[in-house]
Motif scaffolding. Structure first.
Motif, mmCIF file in Angstrom:
data_model
loop_
_atom_site.group_PDB
_atom_site.id
_atom_site.type_symbol
_atom_site.label_atom_id
_atom_site.label_comp_id
_atom_site.label_asym_id
_atom_site.label_seq_id
_atom_site.Cartn_x
_atom_site.Cartn_y
_atom_site.Cartn_z
ATOM 1 N N THR A 98 -2.356 -3.332 4.566
ATOM 2 C CA THR A 98 -2.428 -2.432 3.431
ATOM 3 C C THR A 98 -1.810 -1.084 3.796
ATOM 4 O O THR A 98 -1.763 -0.708 4.967
ATOM 5 C CB THR A 98 -3.893 -2.232 2.962
ATOM 6 N N ALA A 99 -1.341 -0.424 2.801
ATOM 7 C CA ALA A 99 -0.784 0.921 2.957
ATOM 8 C C ALA A 99 -0.753 1.561 1.578
ATOM 9 O O ALA A 99 -0.617 0.872 0.568
ATOM 10 C CB ALA A 99 0.615 0.858 3.548
ATOM 11 N N PRO A 100 -0.886 2.869 1.514
ATOM 12 C CA PRO A 100 -0.756 3.524 0.213
ATOM 13 C C PRO A 100 0.698 3.462 -0.265
ATOM 14 O O PRO A 100 1.617 3.505 0.535
ATOM 15 C CB PRO A 100 -1.191 4.969 0.486
ATOM 16 N N VAL A 101 0.863 3.349 -1.565
ATOM 17 C CA VAL A 101 2.195 3.260 -2.157
ATOM 18 C C VAL A 101 2.387 4.451 -3.086
ATOM 19 O O VAL A 101 1.547 4.717 -3.948
ATOM 20 C CB VAL A 101 2.368 1.938 -2.942
ATOM 21 N N VAL A 102 3.484 5.170 -2.893
ATOM 22 C CA VAL A 102 3.825 6.315 -3.732
ATOM 23 C C VAL A 102 5.048 5.931 -4.551
ATOM 24 O O VAL A 102 6.103 5.622 -3.999
ATOM 25 C CB VAL A 102 4.110 7.566 -2.873
ATOM 26 N N ILE A 103 4.897 5.921 -5.860
ATOM 27 C CA ILE A 103 6.004 5.572 -6.759
ATOM 28 C C ILE A 103 6.576 6.865 -7.329
ATOM 29 O O ILE A 103 5.864 7.637 -7.970
ATOM 30 C CB ILE A 103 5.535 4.634 -7.889
ATOM 31 N N THR A 104 7.865 7.092 -7.069
ATOM 32 C CA THR A 104 8.567 8.268 -7.568
ATOM 33 C C THR A 104 9.646 7.779 -8.512
ATOM 34 O O THR A 104 10.615 7.161 -8.079
ATOM 35 C CB THR A 104 9.185 9.063 -6.403
ATOM 36 N N ALA A 105 9.458 8.033 -9.791
ATOM 37 C CA ALA A 105 10.403 7.553 -10.800
ATOM 38 C C ALA A 105 10.982 8.724 -11.572
ATOM 39 O O ALA A 105 10.300 9.716 -11.816
ATOM 40 C CB ALA A 105 9.710 6.592 -11.767
ATOM 41 N N ASP A 106 12.239 8.599 -11.942
ATOM 42 C CA ASP A 106 12.905 9.596 -12.772
ATOM 43 C C ASP A 106 12.201 9.659 -14.130
ATOM 44 O O ASP A 106 11.604 8.679 -14.575
ATOM 45 C CB ASP A 106 14.370 9.207 -12.944
ATOM 46 N N ASN A 128 -3.709 0.885 -3.491
ATOM 47 C CA ASN A 128 -3.755 2.341 -3.462
ATOM 48 C C ASN A 128 -2.400 2.886 -3.919
ATOM 49 O O ASN A 128 -1.516 3.143 -3.122
ATOM 50 C CB ASN A 128 -4.094 2.831 -2.048
ATOM 51 N N LEU A 129 -2.225 3.041 -5.249
ATOM 52 C CA LEU A 129 -0.961 3.466 -5.829
ATOM 53 C C LEU A 129 -1.046 4.903 -6.307
ATOM 54 O O LEU A 129 -2.063 5.326 -6.863
ATOM 55 C CB LEU A 129 -0.576 2.578 -7.020
ATOM 56 N N SER A 130 0.040 5.642 -6.122
ATOM 57 C CA SER A 130 0.161 7.003 -6.635
ATOM 58 C C SER A 130 1.510 7.139 -7.316
ATOM 59 O O SER A 130 2.488 6.542 -6.889
ATOM 60 C CB SER A 130 0.088 8.036 -5.502
ATOM 61 N N ILE A 131 1.546 7.934 -8.379
ATOM 62 C CA ILE A 131 2.799 8.211 -9.072
ATOM 63 C C ILE A 131 3.051 9.705 -8.961
ATOM 64 O O ILE A 131 2.193 10.515 -9.312
ATOM 65 C CB ILE A 131 2.740 7.774 -10.551
ATOM 66 N N THR A 132 4.217 10.072 -8.445
ATOM 67 C CA THR A 132 4.524 11.484 -8.236
ATOM 68 C C THR A 132 5.033 12.134 -9.523
ATOM 69 O O THR A 132 5.650 11.490 -10.359
ATOM 70 C CB THR A 132 5.586 11.687 -7.150
ATOM 71 N N THR A 133 4.702 13.409 -9.657
ATOM 72 C CA THR A 133 5.165 14.228 -10.771
ATOM 73 C C THR A 133 5.527 15.598 -10.204
ATOM 74 O O THR A 133 5.347 15.856 -9.016
ATOM 75 C CB THR A 133 4.088 14.385 -11.853
#
Length: 140
Positions: A98-106, A128-133
């Motif tokens: 497992t690992a945290p996942v950071v999703i960076t989308a336009d 463990n998902l994160s979405i960057t803003t």
């Protein structure tokens, strides 16, 4: 008056030295030029007012461009298929479960591309998902 005609040799331009110099310059520039391929995607993040959280050090980062192209930990993928994304995530996990996942989308990324990234992570058991803003510009 009888003038003597001078024998004139035919004037010819020898191009061999010129061609040699051009080839030497071509070889010089080919050898001295470096070819680099940039893997960075141009991304314009959407805005959110929540405080930024520190991303974990060993997080997997999925970048999604406005056209739906994926990049995992700054390595571009050959296509946008779900299986390709899953294989890239497995490779970046490197044996970890497992690992945290950071999703960076336009901001202009199709919703389908973000859902596909979340689906790929979910199928691998990464929850463990994160979405960057980005923070909105403060207007006073």
């Amino acid at each position: 008056m009888n003038f003597k005609r001078q024998n004139r040799e035919e004037v010819a331009v020898n191009l061999t030295p010129l061609i040699d110099i051009v080839f030497l310059l071509l070889i010089f520039f080919m050898v001295s030029t470096t070819f680099t391929k940039e893997n960075h995607l141009s991304i314009d993040l959407p805005e959110a007012t929540a405080e930024a959280a520190n991303a974990p050090i060993q997080a997997l980062e999925i970048l999604i461009s406005a056209s739906g192209e994926y990049s995992v930990n700054d390595q571009s993928l050959v296509n946008a298929q779900l299986q390709t994304l899953k294989r890239a995530l497995q490779k970046m996990l490197g044996g970890r479960e497992t690992a945290p996942v950071v999703i960076t989308a336009d901001a202009k990324t199709p919703h389908e591309a973000v859902v596909k990234a979340m689906d790929a992570a979910g199928q691998l058991g990464l929850v463990n998902l994160s979405i960057t803003t980005r923070q909105p510009a403060k207007s006073e």
